[in-house]
Design a protein around this motif. Structure first.
Motif, short mmCIF file in Angstrom:
data_model
loop_
_atom_site.label_atom_id
_atom_site.label_comp_id
_atom_site.label_asym_id
_atom_site.label_seq_id
_atom_site.Cartn_x
_atom_site.Cartn_y
_atom_site.Cartn_z
N ARG A 1 0.93 -1.15 0.22
CA ARG A 1 -0.23 0.03 -0.08
C ARG A 1 0.86 1.25 0.07
N ILE A 2 0.56 2.12 -0.87
CA ILE A 2 1.15 3.50 -0.87
C ILE A 2 -0.12 4.41 -0.34
N ALA A 3 0.51 5.20 0.68
CA ALA A 3 -0.61 6.13 1.57
C ALA A 3 -0.20 7.44 1.19
N LEU A 4 -1.07 8.46 1.01
CA LEU A 4 -0.66 9.95 1.33
C LEU A 4 -1.54 10.40 2.23
N VAL A 5 -0.95 10.92 3.37
CA VAL A 5 -1.37 11.33 4.61
C VAL A 5 -1.25 12.96 4.52
N LEU A 6 -2.32 13.66 4.55
CA LEU A 6 -2.24 15.32 4.40
C LEU A 6 -2.94 16.08 5.68
N GLN A 7 -1.98 16.48 6.13
CA GLN A 7 -2.51 17.66 7.26
C GLN A 7 -3.32 18.90 6.89
N GLY A 8 -3.97 19.28 7.74
CA GLY A 8 -4.70 20.89 7.64
C GLY A 8 -3.60 21.88 7.61
N LEU B 1 -2.73 10.36 10.43
CA LEU B 1 -1.73 9.05 10.41
C LEU B 1 -2.17 7.81 11.23
N GLN B 2 -2.99 8.32 12.46
CA GLN B 2 -3.35 7.40 13.42
C GLN B 2 -4.37 6.41 12.92
N GLN C 1 3.53 11.37 4.36
CA GLN C 1 3.07 12.16 5.37
C GLN C 1 3.32 13.34 5.36
N VAL C 2 2.59 14.20 4.96
CA VAL C 2 2.61 15.91 4.60
C VAL C 2 2.28 16.74 5.49
#
Length: 389
Positions: A23-30, A227-228, A243-244
Motif C-alpha cells: 500500500r502507498i498512502a498519502l497523509v495530508l495535514q490541515g 496518520l493514526q 506524510q505531509v
C-alpha cells in the motif's frame, strides 16, 4: 506547475513500488493556504508513477485528498491546478519590489483581503456579522459562508468514482456536541461534499456542517494528522506512507508578538508523529510478546480463537513513513495559513515538489523495513532516520 522528471537512483524506477509494499498512502495535514505544498508532493509522486492507494486528510488536506481520490490518475493534476488557480484568482499587487520587507507587506495585504473578501470558489463573508446576528441564524456561528466550496467540489470531484473505492479515502472531523473525533471513510461511508466541508469547518471562521442529525467541525481541533487512522487498521498490509505536514513542531524562539502567534499556531497544529509512532510501537511490542507466548502453548491446548490470533500475529505489518514538513519562509508571518496569493501558492507548490524529489533520491528510504520492525521514519529536513522497534 511544471516539473522536471525525477532523476532516480539505480533500482528505483518510475511506477515501481518497493518490494513487499502492499500500500502507498498519502497523509495530508490541515493548513489552509499552505495546502499547495501538498499538491507539489503529489505532483512529484505522480511523475514517479507512485500513485497512492489511500489518501487521507484533514481540513485543506481533505480537499486535496478528495480531488485526488475523486479523479482518474491522468486527470488529478489538472483538477488540483484548477482548484488552486481558482481560489487564488485575485491580484493583490501588480508588482512586488525585491526584498523581504516588501514581500511581508504584500503578504499582509493578501491576508487582509482574505479576511475581508474571502476567496473565490472557496468561502465568502456573511452579509451580517455573527456578533450582530440573532441566535440560531445561519450567520450567527461563523464569519464566512463555505457554500462556494461545495459547488467547487461538485465540479472538480467525481463522487461516484471516489465512492467506488478504487482509491481508499478518509477525512477527519469532530462532532460538535460530543467532542468525539471521527474519520469518514469510503470503506464505510458514502462520501458527499459535506464530509469534506465538515473536515475543513474550522471555527469561528466556518459554521459546523450537518451530516445526518449531527454537526461537525474541522478535525484539526482534535488531531491535525490522520496518520493514526492508517496505523490503526487491523490488517497485515505493509505500507509506504508519505506524510505531509504543513506546520513544523520545531522552531525558533519567538522575538515579537507576531512570532508568538505564529509559533503558537505551529505547535497547536503540528503533527504528533513521534507520539503516534511511539504508541504504535508499544502496541507492536505487546503483539509480538503475545505471539511468542502463544507459540509456547501446545497446539492441542489452543482454542480456535487463539490459533487464529497466533496466525494473525505472525504477519504484523511494517510501515515506512516519509515525513515531509513545510518549511516557513523568513517573510511569512502568523497569517501564512490564510494568505492565498497566487505567488505564495506557487512557492508552496514548488517547495513540496522539490522536497519530495529530494526525498526520493534516497533509494533505501523507499524500502520496506525488515519484518517485525514495525515503523521506520525518515525526515529529510532533519536529516534523520528513526526505527521504531
Amino acid at each position: 506547475m511544471d516539473g522536471k522528471p525525477i532523476a532516480f537512483e539505480e533500482g528505483i524506477m518510475p511506477g515501481r513500488r518497493p518490494e513487499r509494499c502492499g500500500r502507498i498512502a498519502l497523509v495530508l495535514q490541515g493548513g489552509g493556504a499552505l495546502g499547495a505544498y501538498q499538491v507539489g508532493v503529489y505532483e512529484a509522486m505522480h511523475e514517479a508513477g507512485l500513485e497512492p492507494d489511500w489518501v487521507s486528510g484533514v481540513s485543506i488536506g481533505a480537499v486535496n485528498a478528495a480531488i485526488i481520490a475523486g479523479n482518474k490518475p491522468e486527470n488529478r493534476l489538472d483538477r488540483l491546478t484548477d482548484f488552486w488557480s481558482r481560489i487564488t484568482n485575485r491580484t493583490v499587487w501588480l508588482h512586488t519590489p525585491d526584498g523581504d520587507i516588501f514581500r511581508q507587506m504584500r503578504n499582509a495585504a493578501s491576508a487582509f483581503h482574505t479576511m475581508v473578501m474571502g476567496q473565490p470558489g472557496f468561502f465568502a463573508p456573511h452579509k451580517l456579522n455573527p456578533w450582530l446576528s440573532p441566535a440560531g441564524a445561519k450567520s450567527a456561528t461563523s464569519y464566512y459562508d463555505s457554500s462556494p466550496l461545495r459547488e467547487t467540489l461538485l465540479e472538480l470531484v467525481d463522487f461516484d468514482l471516489l465512492n467506488k473505492g478504487d482509491c481508499r479515502f478518509s477525512v477527519g472531523a469532530v462532532n460538535v456536541t460530543s467532542g468525539n473525533f471521527i474519520f469518514f471513510d469510503n470503506a464505510k461511508h458514502r462520501i458527499e461534499p459535506e464530509h469534506i466541508m465538515a473536515s475543513g469547518a474550522l471555527p469561528p471562521a466556518f459554521a459546523p456542517v450537518q451530516i445526518g442529525t449531527d454537526y461537525f467541525w474541522d478535525g484539526g481541533i482534535v488531531s491535525n494528522t490522520p496518520l493514526q487512522h492508517l496505523l490503526a487498521q487491523d490488517d497485515d498490509i505493509n505500507s509506504l506512507v508519505f506524510q505531509v505536514d504543513l506546520f513544523s513542531a520545531s522552531g525558533a524562539l519567538p522575538r515579537t508578538m507576531p512570532d508568538v502567534m505564529g509559533r503558537e499556531k505551529d505547535i497547536s497544529y503540528s503533527s504528533r508523529t513521534r507520539q503516534v509512532t511511539d504508541m504504535f510501537q508499544r502496541l507492536q511490542r505487546w503483539k509480538t510478546r503475545a505471539y511468542r507466548a502463544l507459540l509456547k502453548i501446545p497446539e492441542a491446548d489452543l482454542t480456535d480463537e487463539e490459533r487464529a490470533m497466533r496466525d494473525k500475529l505472525a504477519r504484523l505489518p511494517a510501515h515506512t513513513i516519509l515525513q515531509l514538513i513545510y518549511q516557513q519562509k523568513s517573510y511569512e508571518g502568523n497569517a501564512k495559513d490564510y494568505e492565498f496569493s497566487r505567488t505564495s501558492m506557487r512557492e508552496h507548490w514548488q517547495s513540496g515538489h522539490d522536497d519530495t524529489k529530494r526525498t526520493m533520491m534516497h533509494k533505501h528510504w523507499l524500502e520496506m523495513p525488515p519484518e517485525n520492525t514495525g515503523i521506520v521514519t525518515h525526515d529529510i529536513h532533519r536529516d534523520r532516520e528513526e526505527a521504531v522497534w
